[in-house]
Design a protein around this motif. Sequence first.
Motif, PDB file in Angstrom:
ATOM      1  N   UNK A 151       0.817  -1.263   0.078  1.00  0.00           N
ATOM      2  CA  UNK A 151      -0.024  -0.185   0.025  1.00  0.00           C
ATOM      3  C   UNK A 151       0.793   1.261   0.146  1.00  0.00           C
ATOM      4  N   UNK A 152       2.053   1.071   0.678  1.00  0.00           N
ATOM      5  CA  UNK A 152       2.917   2.422   0.940  1.00  0.00           C
ATOM      6  C   UNK A 152       3.434   2.741  -0.543  1.00  0.00           C
ATOM      7  N   UNK A 153       3.916   1.584  -1.216  1.00  0.00           N
ATOM      8  CA  UNK A 153       4.368   1.750  -2.585  1.00  0.00           C
ATOM      9  C   UNK A 153       3.527   2.133  -3.408  1.00  0.00           C
ATOM     10  N   UNK A 154       2.235   1.825  -3.472  1.00  0.00           N
ATOM     11  CA  UNK A 154       1.422   2.093  -4.552  1.00  0.00           C
ATOM     12  C   UNK A 154       1.091   3.792  -4.140  1.00  0.00           C
ATOM     13  N   UNK A 155       1.174   4.109  -2.993  1.00  0.00           N
ATOM     14  CA  UNK A 155       0.570   5.705  -2.704  1.00  0.00           C
ATOM     15  C   UNK A 155       1.939   6.476  -2.951  1.00  0.00           C
ATOM     16  N   UNK A 156       2.959   6.184  -3.538  1.00  0.00           N
ATOM     17  CA  UNK A 156       4.101   6.769  -3.497  1.00  0.00           C
ATOM     18  C   UNK A 156       3.885   8.186  -4.569  1.00  0.00           C
ATOM     19  N   UNK A 157       3.108   7.810  -5.499  1.00  0.00           N
ATOM     20  CA  UNK A 157       2.921   8.965  -6.513  1.00  0.00           C
ATOM     21  C   UNK A 157       1.574   9.610  -6.236  1.00  0.00           C
ATOM     22  N   UNK A 158       0.889   9.219  -5.477  1.00  0.00           N
ATOM     23  CA  UNK A 158      -0.522   9.694  -4.781  1.00  0.00           C
ATOM     24  C   UNK A 158      -0.398  11.030  -4.096  1.00  0.00           C
ATOM     25  N   UNK A 159      -1.575  11.818  -3.926  1.00  0.00           N
ATOM     26  CA  UNK A 159      -1.743  12.847  -3.011  1.00  0.00           C
ATOM     27  C   UNK A 159      -1.547  12.268  -1.558  1.00  0.00           C
ATOM     28  N   UNK A 160      -1.046  13.212  -0.685  1.00  0.00           N
ATOM     29  CA  UNK A 160      -0.932  12.721   0.706  1.00  0.00           C
ATOM     30  C   UNK A 160      -2.218  12.482   1.406  1.00  0.00           C
ATOM     31  N   UNK A 161      -2.268  11.468   2.337  1.00  0.00           N
ATOM     32  CA  UNK A 161      -3.421  11.325   3.312  1.00  0.00           C
ATOM     33  C   UNK A 161      -2.894  11.055   4.631  1.00  0.00           C
TER      34      UNK A 161
END
Length: 702
Positions: A151-161
């Motif tokens: 999940x952390x790797x998938x959110x590397x390019x996403x907006x912060x949450x």
Amino acid sequence: MWLVAEDGEVAAVLLSLLFADAGFEVLDAPGVAGVPPWGLLEPLPEAVRERALVWERHVREVETGRPGGSGAAGPLRAEYDPQTRTLAQREEAKAAELSAAGMPTSAVTVRRMRARYRQEGVWGLVDHRATRPRSVLGRADERVVAALREVLEAGRERSSGTLGRLRVYTERLLAEQYGEGVVPLPSSATFNRLVHALAGGRGLLGSARQRRWRSARPAPPFVPTTVMAPGELVMLDSTVLDAFVVLDDGVVERPELTIALDVATRTICSAVLRAKGTRSVDAAQLLAQMMVSAPMRPGWAEALAMEHSVVPYERLLSVDARLGGAAARPVITPQTIVVDQGKVFVSSSFIAACESLGVSVQPAPPGNGPAKGHVERAFSSINTLFVQHVAGYTASHTGERGKDPAGEAVWTLAQLAEMFREWIICGWQEREHDGLRHPMMPRCALSPNEMWAALVAVCGYVPVPLGREDYIELMPVKRQKINDYGIRIDYRTYDHKALNPHRGERSPAGDGLWEIHYDPHAPGQIWVRLPKPDQPRGYGWEAVPWIHHTLVTAPFTDFTWQHIRRTVARRGSRVQHEHDLALALRELLERAAAGQGTHREKVVTARARAGADAANNGGAVWGILYGQRSEARALEPADEGVFDGSEDDDEPLTEDDAVGAWPAEGAQPSDSSTAPVQEPGVPAPRRAQVTVYDPFEESLRW
């Protein structure tokens, strides 16, 4: 020494030969004690460390009779005298002594500690329960750890949450992989600690900008860039300034700055400030500015002149007369240019311009700012040293922005560009840079001018003269036919009587098309390469104007024209539609000049007029190059409009349309075109041909 062989034969051997033999070894000899590993002992708890040092003294006393070893001074106790007591007796005595002192110990334990000490030294006496590696993850379920990492790797390019979002996504992923409720999540506090343990050191909990930066940087170890000569490595990049400028009709906008930075001397070799939208012709202008001296401007202090600087002015003036009356900015000819993979810098027209000047182009990996960290750091310094002092400063992000920075803006684009050029001479080139160190003076930081003066004395200086035709060669390229009505590009028809002998004729090139160069900032005319026997190379340039240049006299750009094309619907023939576009363009410019029209129309015309002012101020560069102004003198800023597209987005190409762009094999799409085949004896069009070495492929391996 006498040696007895297995068969009983006796031989005499020199000790030096015996000890030097690779197979010589003393069997059953005690190990040699090494240097105590104090680095390993330091992080241990104090009680564990002290216990190991106490055991060391006891073991030494058992073996030698003295706590400090055989060579130590001090009294020798009778129960540990090696001359009167056996080793077993000494071990029994030490076990009894320790037990009486409150530390129950047997002779077997003393013997075991002696063996450890002889094998590992002090480290063998340490209680290794205190040295067991501890996992930062504790006793967390491996399935939860694996899901959280994904999940952390998938959110590397996403907006912060928030951490709550990570918990929801992790729970959802576990349910998909193992079933609903099969793998329970730990408590919120434990889960949050687990997130920080997994993501803290990898930068996955920072801002979105920080995460992108870490993912784009190359894999360590990092190798510093070492250059030893001016121009050996030059970095080009663009950024939007954190300041507003006032365009025509009061329109306020943030300009775009493009600079070329020499890594060896940290010199800002050239700079171009545009209202918005840097084009390949602007990048080509950067190359031309680098190779000529910066002229002194009216009102500049005499201290800014090159003759008053630290550079060897008289010696350089004898080599290059163009340095007379120049400002104190080095003239640097680039050898290798590092650029990002933006369409401006990887366009075939820019690469062809670099090839014509003998400059190698090395694209940086896509989205990798650290690969050109010198120019990125220079932008940060420009922001803090110059831009923040400009009226209308916006700060780097909205959280630091003032109440009304647009209302504070008072400088026009031309005025800000003039101030920035002066600041480069007096504020940047004379400022000491901590990264500039001379090998003979490593403790003294040098300024870019001082570093250039030191290096040019070793590397030398070779002037590169450029002329009017060289400027035309640096412009983007098209290849088209010359028809009876002239040359039509994007609903603009260009015609001149010089085209009469070539209408409907094939060019000498293999594809039969004629080479056309254009300036996206001044679409009022183009240049066509035509055969001219009286010229040294057998060909020359002919300027061909737009047939409606008398109808539209105000300055405009390709961006302005594209805006008109999107707003005027086609109802008649191409000729009638071109006339309608010209009338609409003139009406737009006149309406904006009178203060009327929409905000969008005012912005379009303001950029065109601001670009005309910038062209007048920047004309001195080309005047120095070849002694006169170029025929295309309206260098206006442009936006995202593309000059080299087909005439209609909704119609197929016809024979009077431009040939498509000609990117080299494996290269990115570019903003110009070329010819595929060339006949012998005919000048070949400029083309970025990559054969053995592909810089774009190389950039992916950084």
